[in-house]
Design a protein around this motif. Structure first.
Motif, PDB file in Angstrom:
ATOM      1  N   ARG A 295       2.567  -9.309   7.180  1.00  0.00           N
ATOM      2  CA  ARG A 295       2.713  -7.912   6.769  1.00  0.00           C
ATOM      3  C   ARG A 295       1.454  -7.522   5.996  1.00  0.00           C
ATOM      4  NH1 ARG A 295       5.168  -7.849   1.214  1.00  0.00           N
ATOM      5  NH2 ARG A 295       6.241  -9.808   0.811  1.00  0.00           N
ATOM      6  N   ARG A 296       1.114  -6.249   6.051  1.00  0.00           N
ATOM      7  CA  ARG A 296      -0.165  -5.802   5.512  1.00  0.00           C
ATOM      8  C   ARG A 296      -0.019  -4.519   4.702  1.00  0.00           C
ATOM      9  NH1 ARG A 296      -5.328  -7.217   6.193  1.00  0.00           N
ATOM     10  NH2 ARG A 296      -5.734  -8.763   7.792  1.00  0.00           N
ATOM     11  N   GLY A 297      -0.998  -4.279   3.813  1.00  0.00           N
ATOM     12  CA  GLY A 297      -1.208  -2.983   3.204  1.00  0.00           C
ATOM     13  C   GLY A 297      -0.687  -2.745   1.806  1.00  0.00           C
ATOM     14  N   GLY A 298       0.274  -3.555   1.351  1.00  0.00           N
ATOM     15  CA  GLY A 298       0.810  -3.317   0.023  1.00  0.00           C
ATOM     16  C   GLY A 298       1.881  -2.236   0.014  1.00  0.00           C
ATOM     17  N   SER A 299       2.465  -2.038  -1.158  1.00  0.00           N
ATOM     18  CA  SER A 299       3.585  -1.102  -1.301  1.00  0.00           C
ATOM     19  C   SER A 299       3.480  -0.337  -2.612  1.00  0.00           C
ATOM     20  CB  SER A 299       4.909  -1.874  -1.279  1.00  0.00           C
ATOM     21  OG  SER A 299       5.107  -2.531  -2.528  1.00  0.00           O
ATOM     22  N   TRP A 300       4.496   0.459  -2.875  1.00  0.00           N
ATOM     23  CA  TRP A 300       4.585   1.223  -4.126  1.00  0.00           C
ATOM     24  C   TRP A 300       4.677   0.321  -5.341  1.00  0.00           C
ATOM     25  CZ3 TRP A 300       9.050   0.361  -6.918  1.00  0.00           C
ATOM     26  CH2 TRP A 300      10.123  -0.217  -6.232  1.00  0.00           C
ATOM     27  N   HIS A 301       5.060  -0.948  -5.146  1.00  0.00           N
ATOM     28  CA  HIS A 301       5.242  -1.897  -6.242  1.00  0.00           C
ATOM     29  C   HIS A 301       4.118  -2.931  -6.292  1.00  0.00           C
ATOM     30  CE1 HIS A 301       7.383  -5.070  -8.615  1.00  0.00           C
ATOM     31  NE2 HIS A 301       7.973  -4.029  -9.157  1.00  0.00           N
ATOM     32  N   THR A 302       3.086  -2.762  -5.462  1.00  0.00           N
ATOM     33  CA  THR A 302       2.041  -3.776  -5.308  1.00  0.00           C
ATOM     34  C   THR A 302       0.912  -3.599  -6.314  1.00  0.00           C
ATOM     35  OG1 THR A 302       2.536  -4.008  -2.955  1.00  0.00           O
ATOM     36  CG2 THR A 302       0.361  -4.741  -3.690  1.00  0.00           C
ATOM     37  N   TRP A 303       0.504  -4.703  -6.926  1.00  0.00           N
ATOM     38  CA  TRP A 303      -0.654  -4.690  -7.820  1.00  0.00           C
ATOM     39  C   TRP A 303      -1.927  -4.488  -6.998  1.00  0.00           C
ATOM     40  CZ3 TRP A 303       0.965  -9.924 -10.452  1.00  0.00           C
ATOM     41  CH2 TRP A 303       2.172  -9.734 -11.138  1.00  0.00           C
ATOM     42  N   ALA A 304      -2.937  -3.913  -7.611  1.00  0.00           N
ATOM     43  CA  ALA A 304      -4.142  -3.498  -6.891  1.00  0.00           C
ATOM     44  C   ALA A 304      -4.814  -4.632  -6.132  1.00  0.00           C
ATOM     45  CB  ALA A 304      -5.137  -2.862  -7.871  1.00  0.00           C
ATOM     46  N   LEU A 305      -4.836  -5.831  -6.679  1.00  0.00           N
ATOM     47  CA  LEU A 305      -5.484  -6.961  -6.007  1.00  0.00           C
ATOM     48  C   LEU A 305      -4.897  -7.183  -4.620  1.00  0.00           C
ATOM     49  CD1 LEU A 305      -7.444  -9.421  -6.199  1.00  0.00           C
ATOM     50  CD2 LEU A 305      -5.495 -10.733  -7.090  1.00  0.00           C
ATOM     51  N   TYR A 306      -3.607  -6.929  -4.486  1.00  0.00           N
ATOM     52  CA  TYR A 306      -2.907  -7.230  -3.241  1.00  0.00           C
ATOM     53  C   TYR A 306      -2.777  -6.018  -2.316  1.00  0.00           C
ATOM     54  CZ  TYR A 306      -1.854 -11.326  -6.023  1.00  0.00           C
ATOM     55  OH  TYR A 306      -1.968 -12.449  -6.814  1.00  0.00           O
ATOM     56  N   ALA A 307      -3.411  -4.919  -2.678  1.00  0.00           N
ATOM     57  CA  ALA A 307      -3.433  -3.744  -1.810  1.00  0.00           C
ATOM     58  C   ALA A 307      -4.770  -3.609  -1.085  1.00  0.00           C
ATOM     59  CB  ALA A 307      -3.161  -2.476  -2.624  1.00  0.00           C
ATOM     60  N   ARG A 308      -5.654  -4.605  -1.227  1.00  0.00           N
ATOM     61  CA  ARG A 308      -6.954  -4.551  -0.552  1.00  0.00           C
ATOM     62  C   ARG A 308      -6.773  -4.632   0.972  1.00  0.00           C
ATOM     63  NH1 ARG A 308      -9.383  -9.016  -1.191  1.00  0.00           N
ATOM     64  NH2 ARG A 308      -7.464 -10.029  -1.923  1.00  0.00           N
ATOM     65  N   ALA A 309      -7.712  -4.074   1.710  1.00  0.00           N
ATOM     66  CA  ALA A 309      -7.616  -4.043   3.173  1.00  0.00           C
ATOM     67  C   ALA A 309      -7.580  -5.437   3.782  1.00  0.00           C
ATOM     68  CB  ALA A 309      -8.784  -3.253   3.752  1.00  0.00           C
ATOM     69  N   SER A 310      -8.163  -6.413   3.118  1.00  0.00           N
ATOM     70  CA  SER A 310      -8.255  -7.771   3.672  1.00  0.00           C
ATOM     71  C   SER A 310      -7.069  -8.663   3.310  1.00  0.00           C
ATOM     72  CB  SER A 310      -9.535  -8.448   3.183  1.00  0.00           C
ATOM     73  OG  SER A 310      -9.560  -8.494   1.761  1.00  0.00           O
ATOM     74  N   TYR A 311      -6.206  -8.216   2.402  1.00  0.00           N
ATOM     75  CA  TYR A 311      -5.153  -9.098   1.900  1.00  0.00           C
ATOM     76  C   TYR A 311      -4.084  -9.349   2.957  1.00  0.00           C
ATOM     77  CZ  TYR A 311      -1.464 -11.184  -0.843  1.00  0.00           C
ATOM     78  OH  TYR A 311      -0.501 -12.039  -1.297  1.00  0.00           O
ATOM     79  N   ARG A 312      -3.647 -10.609   3.039  1.00  0.00           N
ATOM     80  CA  ARG A 312      -2.654 -11.038   4.023  1.00  0.00           C
ATOM     81  C   ARG A 312      -1.399 -11.536   3.310  1.00  0.00           C
ATOM     82  NH1 ARG A 312      -5.231 -15.563   7.466  1.00  0.00           N
ATOM     83  NH2 ARG A 312      -3.846 -14.774   9.113  1.00  0.00           N
ATOM     84  N   ASN A 313      -0.256 -11.042   3.751  1.00  0.00           N
ATOM     85  CA  ASN A 313       1.025 -11.511   3.224  1.00  0.00           C
ATOM     86  C   ASN A 313       1.938 -11.806   4.403  1.00  0.00           C
ATOM     87  OD1 ASN A 313       3.071 -12.174   1.407  1.00  0.00           O
ATOM     88  ND2 ASN A 313       2.650 -10.410   0.091  1.00  0.00           N
ATOM     89  N   TRP A 314       3.087 -12.395   4.158  1.00  0.00           N
ATOM     90  CA  TRP A 314       3.946 -12.833   5.260  1.00  0.00           C
ATOM     91  C   TRP A 314       5.387 -12.999   4.790  1.00  0.00           C
ATOM     92  CZ3 TRP A 314       0.336 -15.568   2.637  1.00  0.00           C
ATOM     93  CH2 TRP A 314       0.788 -16.642   1.877  1.00  0.00           C
ATOM     94  N   ASN A 315       6.287 -12.958   5.771  1.00  0.00           N
ATOM     95  CA  ASN A 315       7.707 -13.188   5.530  1.00  0.00           C
ATOM     96  C   ASN A 315       8.365 -13.687   6.812  1.00  0.00           C
ATOM     97  OD1 ASN A 315       7.539 -10.621   3.327  1.00  0.00           O
ATOM     98  ND2 ASN A 315       8.860 -12.317   2.761  1.00  0.00           N
TER      99      ASN A 315
END
Length: 333
Positions: A295-315
């Motif tokens: 999953r990509r892009g961050g959310s309304w609850h996401t800290w700025a470090l994790y809203a960067r265009a390159s950041y990768r998350n998963w579930n």
């Protein structure tokens, strides 16, 4: 409203696409039966990922522990990617109203309802310290679902608490209904679209504070609900403590809104932290298999470090969470 990147740069990208033999007559926008507006993203190439060092990141994110920067190693190596075909991407994240209409027309039952376990939700009386994982939200319960994430939403807000499987089901139904292929974007297509010609952390630049112009993320409004994380909040107000109506902030140069923040967006790929090292040049599709989806892009609850265009998350594909939504891609004819 000023865009993240100049329209001149966008024109160059489109011209380069046409010059490479891509169809020049494709319409700039498409609309579908659910009321989605999709924007033409031209073919092109970009540098994917980030190779910023922990030391470089620490200068602009001094409140974070060093371990958080080290954990970002899956964003490297930076590698060249060619997107060889134009595509249409939802101008906005899929909304509550559009998802509601999909369910009414298709008869599909979302996973959070079908399995009876519900989703996650915001509960002002919930104490994260009571959770073994320290989760920020009240645990999975039938009272929470796409209809009720624990805070008010109307039909123009991004739908959340939907699984990867729900997103794929919606894309497959649209494909059959309209006779063209809808799907989730690949991780590479998503980052290409989010960057829209930029190489900065955000389409608004490198400064975390610049997010306030373009994204609904963890700021002073949201921080009031989670005072234990005050140090990670942006010093300013975006006007929303929870999700915002889609399109409330400035778009990027491709005319896409909320590529940073508002809701995490499922993409097609399985996750592999080492995939970038062997990623193909043309249209990478991600690993052949895996256990979790990106999953990509961050959310309304996401800290700025994790809203960067390159950041990768998963579930896991059946995860449903009050921060996670989707944006669909329609392949160009």
């Amino acid at each position: 409203m000023q865009k993240c990147l100049s329209s001149f740069v966008l024109a160059l990208l489109i011209a380069a696409s046409a010059g490479a033999g891509e169809p020049a007559a494709l319409p700039a926008h498409r609309n579908n039966v659910l009321g989605m507006r999709l924007v033409l993203v031209p073919a092109g190439e970009f540098l994917m990922g980030s190779d910023e060092t922990p030391e470089a990141l620490a200068k602009d994110y001094p409140q974070y522990e060093r371990r958080r920067f080290v954990e970002l190693s899956d964003e490297a190596p930076v590698h060249r990617v060619r997107i060889t075909h134009p595509f249409y991407l939802g101008q906005y994240e899929v909304t509550v109203g559009q998802f509601k209409k999909f369910l009414a027309l298709s008869g599909y039952v979302p996973q959070s309802v079908a399995d009876g376990t519900g989703g996650y939700g915001y509960n002002p009386d919930y104490d994260p310290r009571s959770s073994p994982r320290g989760d920020a939200f009240d645990g999975r319960h039938p009272k929470y679902s796409w209809r009720n994430p624990g805070f008010p939403q109307d039909d123009n807000h991004p739908v959340v608490n939907i699984t990867w499987n729900d997103a794929v089901a919606m894309a497959e139904w649209l494909s059959k209904r309209e006779g063209v292929r809808y799907r989730l974007p690949t991780e590479a297509e998503w980052e290409y679209a989010a960057r829209a010609g930029s190489r900065t952390r955000y389409c608004s630049g490198d400064a975390p504070q610049s997010l306030l112009k373009v994204a609904n993320t963890f700021d002073a409004d949201t921080q009031k609900k989670w005072p234990q994380w005050t140090q990670f909040a942006l010093a300013g107000h975006d006007g929303f403590a929870f999700t915002a109506p889609v399109g409330s902030f400035a778009p990027n140069a491709f005319g896409l809104y909320d590529m940073h923040g508002n809701a995490w967006e499922w993409v097609a790929d399985w996750y592999d932290e080492h995939y970038y090292a062997g990623s193909p040049l043309d249209d990478p599709q991600g690993p052949a298999d895996g256990s979790v989806r990106v999953r990509r892009g961050g959310s309304w609850h996401t800290w700025a470090l994790y809203a960067r265009a390159s950041y990768r998350n998963w579930n896991n594909p059946d995860t449903r969470y009050t921060l996670v939504g989707m944006r669909l891609l329609r392949e160009a004819e």
